[in-house]
Design an enzyme around this catalytic site. Structure first.
Site, PDB file in Angstrom:
ATOM      1  N   ASP A  14       0.785  -1.087   0.003  1.00 29.76           N
ATOM      2  CA  ASP A  14      -0.123  -0.073   0.071  1.00 29.76           C
ATOM      3  C   ASP A  14       1.009   1.224   0.012  1.00 29.76           C
ATOM      4  OD1 ASP A  14      -1.963   1.835   0.237  1.00 29.76           O
ATOM      5  OD2 ASP A  14      -2.866   0.774   2.007  1.00 29.76           O
TER       6      ASP A  14
ATOM      7  N   ASP B 162     -10.513   4.073  -1.370  1.00 29.38           N
ATOM      8  CA  ASP B 162     -11.286   3.076  -0.581  1.00 29.38           C
ATOM      9  C   ASP B 162     -12.582   3.053  -0.691  1.00 29.38           C
ATOM     10  OD1 ASP B 162      -8.459   3.020   0.243  1.00 29.38           O
ATOM     11  OD2 ASP B 162      -8.963   3.080   2.376  1.00 29.38           O
TER      12      ASP B 162
HETATM   13  C1  GLA Z   1      -5.561   2.088   2.404  1.00 30.96           C
HETATM   14  C2  GLA Z   1      -6.053   0.890   1.633  1.00 30.96           C
HETATM   15  C3  GLA Z   1      -6.779   0.329   2.417  1.00 30.96           C
HETATM   16  C4  GLA Z   1      -6.368  -0.329   3.747  1.00 30.96           C
HETATM   17  C5  GLA Z   1      -6.088   0.937   4.439  1.00 30.96           C
HETATM   18  C6  GLA Z   1      -5.172   0.598   5.535  1.00 30.96           C
HETATM   19  O1  GLA Z   1      -6.356   3.179   2.743  1.00 30.96           O
HETATM   20  O2  GLA Z   1      -6.586   1.556   0.437  1.00 30.96           O
HETATM   21  O3  GLA Z   1      -7.527  -0.772   1.661  1.00 30.96           O
HETATM   22  O4  GLA Z   1      -5.334  -1.203   3.508  1.00 30.96           O
HETATM   23  O5  GLA Z   1      -4.886   1.695   3.546  1.00 30.96           O
HETATM   24  O6  GLA Z   1      -4.718   1.882   6.351  1.00 30.96           O
END
Ligand code: GLA
Length: 514
Positions: A265, A327
């Site tokens: 990520d 997200d």
């Molecule tokens: C980002 C990702 C999520 C999750 C969060 C964890 O927002 O897109 O899917 O993994 O980080 O903090």
């Protein structure tokens, strides 16, 4: 007179003491105060939080997206990100450059109180120097996930508030609920497992994840595979340890512990690299190479929210799937906005290299059963990874029946992996079509509106050609994939009444696997 002298003397002594006390208070305040600079909040129950504080008199504040403001009064620091019920607060009795502090966050079910330490840190710790990225090249295909991966991930339900026992419980439930049998394989530990590095620089689990290898062994003992999470930046999004500058060591640690999947990520990498195609690809290639070097088959899941049109180069950097959006949240607006926007890029996915419109929210409670059926059907039509994000230990029969619907899963997992097409759109009604192996066709009639809708399409608009059972040689029935029954077809048109935010999914009988 004597008395007067005495009282004068005591007055002088008292004054001197007072002066001394107040000047020592001043000195103390002086040594504690200028809080201007970088601070790190760490606690055993959360990731790191770096704060850039600025002090003017008694007023203390931070910059950033949700700034904190407050005071340092009589040695007591109080900072808050607002006055509303969602404010994050910090409280501490300031003593030198390292002292106990408490942070309270209000983030729905993920909020909580973290007791930890505030510590002054250098600018260099917060902004590490940029390390070189590899020259761009095409990494070989690792041969994994020929159909979109299926599994479970901790983030949507738990954020970082979960532990080893939660993950083990999820593995148990994946088997006992029938999800494993339906094709779900990967149990993925998202943000919240890492703590820091040991004396040798090896990444370690935190108090909630004392033995990452034992956890992997447990999940494997259930016949499942296990995934882990890190970042090309120094920290993951919530401040836990990332892999920056330790890519090879971390890939090797994940391989040695037995992990089969890595979600990587972007998070704090944005503070080091640019968000350009070249930097994004370079940073992801760096970990892709590190994974390749371990020689363990590890599914590589890129998560950078679609930046730099990742679908155009994700496969080159070794990616098996890549997030195409920000997200998802557990509500209709978020899900349908993300899901239907994917239609523009469906041609960029191929076997082993999938577009990932984010994990499933089915069963998390923010949508109706019809909306969750739409979510699941749309993801299947898109050939999206099916990564459940709910609590598998407590799900209702209805949630289980959505997540394990074999006829919808078969569409997602169809080996031909042909992309979905938009057949028609009228107002809030959309008809999507997906050619499947064996000359079958899946058709989704989606109602994005707030009222029931009659949605139709003409069979000849499918251009199904000869031998398909339709288009001049129409067969007598099609299959309803949510009712699990064959339904008769009459006339040149197929029409269904579709509930608000709902879907009717059908499949032509020719070539259908039962
Ligand atoms: C980002 C990702 C999520 C999750 C969060 C964890 O927002 O897109 O899917 O993994 O980080 O903090």
């Amino acid at each position: 007179m004597k008395i007067t002298r005495l009282s004068l003397l005591s007055t002088i002594i008292a004054c001197a003491l007072l002066l001394c006390a107040s000047s020592s208070a001043l000195a103390q305040t002086g040594s504690q105060t200028d809080m201007t600079g970088y601070w790190k909040f760490s606690s055993p129950t959360s990731g790191l939080d770096y704060l850039q504080l600025k002090q003017t008199g008694e007023a203390v504040s931070t910059a950033g997206r949700r700034p904190l403001t407050g005071t340092l009064l009589a040695g007591k620091l109080h900072l808050a990100s607002g006055t509303d019920a969602n404010a994050t607060t910090y409280d501490a009795v300031v003593k030198g450059d390292k002292f106990p502090a408490t942070r309270v966050t209000h983030d729905g079910p993920w909020g909580g109180t973290d007791v930890g330490t505030l510590e002054r840190v250098t600018d260099q710790e917060v902004h590490p120097a940029r390390l070189p990225l590899p020259d761009l090249r095409d990494l070989p295909d690792n041969g994994l996930v020929r159909t979109p991966p299926m599994g479970w991930n901790s983030w949507n339900k738990f954020h970082d508030r979960f532990d080893d026992a939660t993950v083990r419980g999820m593995a148990d439930a994946m088997v006992s609920s029938g999800m494993a049998k339906a094709g779900y394989t990967y149990i993925i530990v998202d943000e919240g497992w890492s703590s820091g590095r040991d004396a040798n620089g090896k990444i370690t689990g935190n108090a909630r994840f004392p033995d990452m290898k034992a956890l992997a062994d447990y999940v494997h003992s259930k016949g499942l595979k296990i995934g882990i999470y890190s970042s090309p930046g120094p920290q993951v999004c919530g401040g836990y340890q990332g892999s920056y500058g330790h890519e090879e060591e971390d890939a090797q640690a994940f391989a040695d512990w037995g992990y089969d999947y890595l979600k990587y990520d972007w998070c704090s990498a944005g503070g080091i690299y640019q968000s350009t195609w070249a930097d994004l690809e370079g940073a992801y290639q760096k970990m892709g190479e590190a994974l390749e070097k371990t020689r363990r088959p590890i599914v590589y899941s890129l998560c950078e929210y679609g930046a730099g049109d990742v679908w155009k180069w994700g496969a080159k950097s070794g990616g098996n799937l890549w997030r195409t959006t920000g997200d998802i949240s557990d509500n209709w607006q978020s899900m349908q906005r993300i899901g239907f926007a994917q239609l523009d890029i469906v041609n960029n996915a191929q076997a082993g290299h999938w577009n990932d419109p984010d994990m499933l929210e089915v069963g998390n409670g923010g949508m109706t059963a019809d909306e969750y059926r739409t979510h699941f059907s749309l993801w299947a039509m898109l050939r999206a990874p099916l990564i459940a994000g709910n609590d598998l230990r407590t799900m209702t029969d209805e949630t289980t029946s959505i997540l394990t619907n074999p006829e919808i899963i078969a569409i997602d997992q169809d080996l031909e992996a042909k992309p979905v097409q938009l057949l028609s759109q009228e107002g809030t009604s959309e008809v999507l079509v997906r050619p499947l192996s064996g000359s079958a066709v899946a058709i989704g009639l989606f109602n994005r509106g707030d009222k029931p809708a009659e949605i139709s399409f003409r069979w000849d608009s499918l251009h199904l050609g000869q031998g398909l059972g339709f288009g001049g040689m129409r067969g007598p029935t099609v299959r309803d994939l949510w009712k699990h029954e064959d339904i008769p077809t009459t006339g040149d048109t197929f029409t269904a009444t579709v509930p608000p935010h709902g879907v009717v999914m059908i499949q032509t009988t020719s070539g259908r696997r039962r």
